[in-house]
Design an enzyme around this catalytic site. Structure first.
Site, short mmCIF file in Angstrom:
data_model
loop_
_atom_site.label_atom_id
_atom_site.label_comp_id
_atom_site.label_asym_id
_atom_site.label_seq_id
_atom_site.Cartn_x
_atom_site.Cartn_y
_atom_site.Cartn_z
N ASP A 35 0.82 -1.20 0.00
CA ASP A 35 0.00 0.00 0.00
C ASP A 35 0.86 1.26 0.00
OD1 ASP A 35 -2.40 1.34 -0.02
OD2 ASP A 35 -2.67 1.27 2.15
N GLY A 36 0.33 2.31 -0.63
CA GLY A 36 0.96 3.63 -0.57
C GLY A 36 1.70 4.03 -1.84
N ASN A 37 1.50 3.31 -2.93
CA ASN A 37 2.24 3.62 -4.16
C ASN A 37 1.88 5.00 -4.72
OD1 ASN A 37 3.64 0.94 -4.70
ND2 ASN A 37 1.52 0.29 -4.50
N TRP A 40 3.16 7.71 -2.43
CA TRP A 40 4.61 7.84 -2.59
C TRP A 40 4.94 8.72 -3.79
CZ3 TRP A 40 7.77 6.57 -6.68
CH2 TRP A 40 9.15 6.59 -6.43
N ASP A 82 -10.85 -6.64 -5.44
CA ASP A 82 -12.02 -6.59 -6.32
C ASP A 82 -12.69 -5.22 -6.25
OD1 ASP A 82 -12.85 -7.05 -3.71
OD2 ASP A 82 -14.35 -8.55 -4.22
N ASN A 84 -11.04 -2.43 -6.09
CA ASN A 84 -10.24 -1.58 -6.97
C ASN A 84 -10.72 -1.62 -8.41
OD1 ASN A 84 -7.13 -2.46 -5.28
ND2 ASN A 84 -8.56 -0.81 -4.81
N ARG A 213 -6.02 -1.16 8.66
CA ARG A 213 -7.18 -2.01 8.42
C ARG A 213 -6.76 -3.11 7.44
NH1 ARG A 213 -7.97 2.85 5.95
NH2 ARG A 213 -8.08 2.84 3.66
N SER A 215 -8.98 -4.58 5.12
CA SER A 215 -9.68 -4.45 3.85
C SER A 215 -10.08 -5.81 3.24
CB SER A 215 -8.83 -3.66 2.85
OG SER A 215 -8.51 -2.38 3.37
#
Length: 258
Positions: A35-37, A40, A82, A84, A213, A215
């Protein structure tokens, strides 16, 4: 000069972490949420979020090498949920292409990892699903590397529903009575029909980027998993961060409800 000093200090700290882990419990199945691309990329002053995904994709092989060194048997990489899939096409299509490229790189000759794509691949564009299936098929039979599941179009609730449907379909196709099957249905029937052929429960879930979390990730498999949240965005995730997660796991008392 500062960079050299930082590198030297990091090397000393890593050796200390490795020593601390000697003889301690280690997870056999790690699920990691990459996570966080996009954040970033924004933090780095990059306007195109695709560059964040590419940077994140480039980190995957480093991470798997760390897992090999730590003798981790099984890793599940959460790369696309899913949920996304509801993103606008101009965001979604490049992301799926990058994921397919990453899987093809993992499948390249010389790499040790057996790779499986897990999730509702039928929800993906047909060409992308075909690329994933072709790449992962080429890795079957590999030995010596961490077993890698790439979760694409994945949702924990959807996986459980699909597992129940698959179990019922299998029983019916063998001429079994559905009412009788309902009476004898157990948790093992679900476990047997989950997406991953490995079927192992997760010991440790890592989520990068500071979000706290799960998710729906590995919803069935993570019933007793330990969870480690890391503030670092995925493209900046370092081996030091990984070793800290292993140390955190090693210090916990796993009681499984007892």
């Amino acid at each position: 000069m500062r960079a050299k000093v930082r590198a030297a200090l990091d090397a000393i700290y890593m050796k200390r972490l490795v020593r601390e882990l000697e003889g301690r419990q280690r997870p056999q199945h790690i699920g990691i949420m990459l996570d966080g691309n996009r954040r970033w990329a924004k933090m780095s002053g990059i306007d195109d979020p695709r560059e964040g995904y590419r940077a994140g994709g480039a980190k995957v092989q480093d991470f798997l090498r760390w897992c090999d060194s730590a003798q981790i048997e099984h890793v599940t990489l959460f790369m696309l949920s899913d949920d996304n899939l509801r993103r606008p096409e101009e965001q979604l299509t490049p992301l799926i292409d990058i994921i397919a490229e990453v899987v093809e790189q993992l499948a390249a000759p010389g790499n040790p990892w057996p790779v499986e794509a897990v999730g509702a691949l039928d929800l993906l564009p047909a060409e992308s699903a075909s690329r994933l299936k072709t790449a992962t098929a080429a890795t079957q039979g590999r030995q010596g590397g961490t077993k890698v599941d790439v979760a694409v179009g994945y949702g924990g609730r959807r996986e459980i529903v699909d597992a129940v449907r698959s179990a019922l379909t299998e029983h019916s196709s063998q001429g079994g009575d559905i009412d009788e099957f309902i009476e004898t249905f157990t948790m093992e029937h679900i476990s047997k029909h989950l997406y991953s052929k490995t079927r192992s429960e997760s010991d440790l879930i890592i989520r990068t980027s500071g979000e706290q979390r799960l998710s729906g990730f590995l919803l069935w498999q993570s019933a007793y998993a330990e969870v480690h949240f890391c503030e670092t965005y995925w493209p900046d995730f370092r081996e030091i961060d990984f070793l800290r997660a292993l140390r955190s796991y090693s210090l916990r008392e796993r009681r499984y409800g007892r």
